[in-house]
Scaffold this active site. Structure first.
Site, PDB file in Angstrom:
ATOM      1  N   LYS A  13     -18.133   0.860  -8.880  1.00  0.00           N
ATOM      2  CA  LYS A  13     -17.292   1.675  -9.781  1.00  0.00           C
ATOM      3  C   LYS A  13     -18.163   2.188 -10.929  1.00  0.00           C
ATOM      4  O   LYS A  13     -19.198   1.597 -11.260  1.00  0.00           O
ATOM      5  CB  LYS A  13     -16.105   0.883 -10.346  1.00  0.00           C
ATOM      6  CG  LYS A  13     -16.451  -0.373 -11.187  1.00  0.00           C
ATOM      7  CD  LYS A  13     -16.727  -0.099 -12.665  1.00  0.00           C
ATOM      8  CE  LYS A  13     -17.069  -1.379 -13.439  1.00  0.00           C
ATOM      9  NZ  LYS A  13     -17.900  -1.156 -14.611  1.00  0.00           N
ATOM     10  N   GLY A 104     -20.424  -7.435  -7.636  1.00  0.00           N
ATOM     11  CA  GLY A 104     -19.923  -8.778  -7.306  1.00  0.00           C
ATOM     12  C   GLY A 104     -18.402  -8.783  -7.218  1.00  0.00           C
ATOM     13  O   GLY A 104     -17.828  -9.408  -6.314  1.00  0.00           O
ATOM     14  N   ASP A 136     -12.484  -6.938 -13.032  1.00  0.00           N
ATOM     15  CA  ASP A 136     -12.663  -5.730 -12.227  1.00  0.00           C
ATOM     16  C   ASP A 136     -12.186  -5.887 -10.786  1.00  0.00           C
ATOM     17  O   ASP A 136     -12.061  -4.899 -10.066  1.00  0.00           O
ATOM     18  CB  ASP A 136     -14.153  -5.346 -12.182  1.00  0.00           C
ATOM     19  CG  ASP A 136     -14.673  -4.890 -13.542  1.00  0.00           C
ATOM     20  OD1 ASP A 136     -13.876  -4.344 -14.330  1.00  0.00           O
ATOM     21  OD2 ASP A 136     -15.871  -5.081 -13.813  1.00  0.00           O
TER      22      ASP A 136
END
Ligand code: C5P
Length: 282
Positions: A13, A104, A136
């Site tokens: 992202k 991750g 996230d």
């Protein structure tokens, strides 16, 4: 139960905006951000076995044990579903660590999604566990483009923004997230940095199908770029190569640039790769 390997791409992202609010009583800062899922990715494969426990193999640069969020995602799914199965995970890493691309977290979201297919549980969904693993992870379960609030885990889906040629590059210096927030607080307490307010403007541009590039922002830039010259150099190179706008990703160390033409974006990739950066079209 599905036996055999299931595979997914775990995309990176970028934050088209990142407005950092005040510290909260739990030690985290409230955020307003526009997340955009972009093309660079890791490859995640998952296989359910009869041998209990989680086993993780990593090809590339990431921890291969319980420190890895993908490992934790599989453990959490097994714990909450109560399945006595085991899980093998293979991660083929391309996304660098400490780069603000949330690789991750994306790997962890991919594991939750694949396990929900391999070991479905009517009462449980990846969305329900994502925020427990990290701020996230919830975004990657949803993907696309979204407005994020809270720690980033409170999401409102946005339409896909106008696609411009994009490049993302990391100089490989890494930035500690905890340091970045502490430094931002220190500068704000000295009255040197004001919180941004670009998220509402950018989200509005996305929702109305307008050019969103004038509204990109990241509050960390004003503290991270002066402190880490290697990151500032990547931003300068992107702008020198013709980027209309370039901005730090998350708390760094990567920077994304948005261009008018594919040729300019490709030229920027070559120049940054020649300079030793990890660099991809996004
Ligand atoms: O999300 P992560 O656990 O990697 O964050 C590391 C540290 O960064 C936190 O312990 C906190 O000090 C800081 N942080 C913050 N506000 C956020 C995210 C991280 O203050 N929204």
């Amino acid at each position: 139960m599905h036996t055999g390997w299931l595979c997914a791409n775990a995309h990176a992202k970028v934050n088209l905006t990142l407005d950092v609010g005040e510290p909260r009583p739990d030690g985290y800062h409230s955020l307003r951000t526009v997340y955009l899922q972009v093309a660079p990715c890791d490859h995640v494969s998952v296989c359910v076995t009869s041998v209990p426990g989680v086993r993780l193999k990593v090809q590339g640069n990431a921890p291969a044990g319980p420190d890895n969020l993908a490992f934790q995602a599989a453990s959490l799914w097994l714990e909450r579903t109560g399945f006595s199965a085991g899980v093998e995970i293979v991660l083929e890493k391309d996304l660098p660590m400490g780069a603000g691309l949330a690789g991750g977290s994306s790997d962890a979201a991919a594991v939750l999604i694949l396990l929900s297919q391999a070991l479905p549980d009517g009462a449980l969904s990846p969305e329900m566990l994502a925020a427990e693993l990290g701020s996230d992870v919830a975004f990657f379960v949803q993907g696309g483009c979204a407005l994020g609030e809270g720690r980033g885990e409170i999401l409102v889906p946005l339409p896909r923004p106008i696609a411009f040629p994009m490049v993302v590059a990391s100089p490989g210096v890494g930035v500690s997230t905890a340091w970045a927030y502490a430094e931002l607080d220190r500068c704000r307490n000295e009255g040197r940095v004001l919180p941004g307010r670009s998220t509402a403007l950018l989200a509005e541009a996305v929702m109305t199908g307008r050019d969103w590039r004038p509204f990109i922002n990241n509050d960390f830039e004003s503290v991270i770029l002066p402190a880490i010259p290697g990151i500032a150099a990547v931003k300068r190179t992107l702008l020198d190569c013709g980027a209309v706008a370039a901005m730090l990703c998350g708390s760094g160390d990567s920077v994304f640039g948005v261009f008018d033409t594919e040729e300019e974006a490709d030229a920027a990739v070559h120049r940054l790769a020649d300079a030793g950066c990890w660099c991809r079209r996004a």
